[in-house]
Design an enzyme around this catalytic site. Sequence first.
Site, PDB file in Angstrom:
ATOM      1  CG  ASN A 135      -1.676   1.238   1.477  1.00 11.95           C
ATOM      2  OD1 ASN A 135      -1.764   2.082   0.583  1.00 11.95           O
ATOM      3  ND2 ASN A 135      -2.254   1.376   2.665  1.00 11.95           N
ATOM      4  CE  LYS A 150      -0.035   3.171   4.843  1.00  6.40           C
ATOM      5  NZ  LYS A 150       0.073   3.288   6.288  1.00  6.40           N
ATOM      6  CG  HIS A 179      -5.672   1.817   5.364  1.00  5.49           C
ATOM      7  ND1 HIS A 179      -5.266   2.774   6.254  1.00  5.49           N
ATOM      8  CD2 HIS A 179      -4.629   0.971   5.219  1.00  5.49           C
ATOM      9  CE1 HIS A 179      -4.012   2.507   6.627  1.00  5.49           C
ATOM     10  NE2 HIS A 179      -3.607   1.418   6.009  1.00  5.49           N
ATOM     11  CD  GLU A 231      -2.781   5.428   6.908  1.00  4.78           C
ATOM     12  OE1 GLU A 231      -2.761   5.489   5.666  1.00  4.78           O
ATOM     13  OE2 GLU A 231      -1.850   4.931   7.581  1.00  4.78           O
ATOM     14  N   GLY A 268       2.847   2.186  10.732  1.00  2.00           N
ATOM     15  CA  GLY A 268       3.834   3.250  10.580  1.00  2.00           C
ATOM     16  C   GLY A 268       4.577   3.615  11.851  1.00  2.00           C
ATOM     17  CB  SER A 280       5.455  -1.903  11.987  1.00  2.00           C
ATOM     18  OG  SER A 280       5.085  -0.555  12.249  1.00  2.00           O
TER      19      SER A 280
END
Length: 245
Positions: free
Chosen positions: A9, A11, A92, A94, A168, A207
């Site tokens: 991904n 992003k 997701h 986010e 992240g 991560s």
Amino acid sequence: MRKKLAAGNWKMNGLTASLTEVEALIAAHPAPGCEVLLCPPATLVAAMAGVAKGRIAVGGQDCHAKVSGAHTGDISAQMLKDAGASHVIVGHSERRADHGETDAIVCAKAAAALAEGLIAVVCLGETEAERDSGATLTVIGAQLAGSVPEAATGATVVIAYEPVWAIGTGRTPTLDQIAEVHDFIRGELVKRFGTEAEGFRLLYGGSVKPSNAAEIFAVSNVDGALVGGASLKAADFGAIIAALG
Ligand code: PGA
């Protein structure tokens, strides 16, 4: 037997020049024993599909629940497919956080993806506060029930478990914690979909790096990974793919 899946991904990262990473990735892994998917920003879907030429799959990072209409800035599943995508990430964390996407919205988006013949990668994950309060399985169960459409099958929906606090941050759950959630998701799928449940791929995300990929992939009911930061560089993502298969 579920085919393993390594999904990247990107992003909101990547320009045309970044497509050299895709060439490098494909060159380094001519015959991986797993499927490889990259989800670039929408601006690069068509160009990446052109570079990939079917050697890896290309997906979107979100789609609208409707096919077309007055929704400025949005992209439909049909448009992603037209641009060369075969998959789309929905729900997701986010997007859930930045755009207020509820389980019902995510479910509608996944259903729209399926209606166009795209594979939906449906994301679930608890916040740190939810984990600390012991609510992880309750939260994951509710998100799973609310976000996965009725038409889902093992061939058309992939589930990604991504703890919000691990995305992240360089932090990951323990292997036991990953196993607990993945086994729970499988059990919930069995309750809802019966024998079909064994076909759903369950990805871990948050991560994942070359240094921890192999131990995560050895965990029960982990069928691959959804990788953010480490998918941007062919060397790192390639090492994760190699760990998978
Ligand atoms: P990360 O992101 O690998 O950079 O933690 C994972 C994701 O958000 O899909």
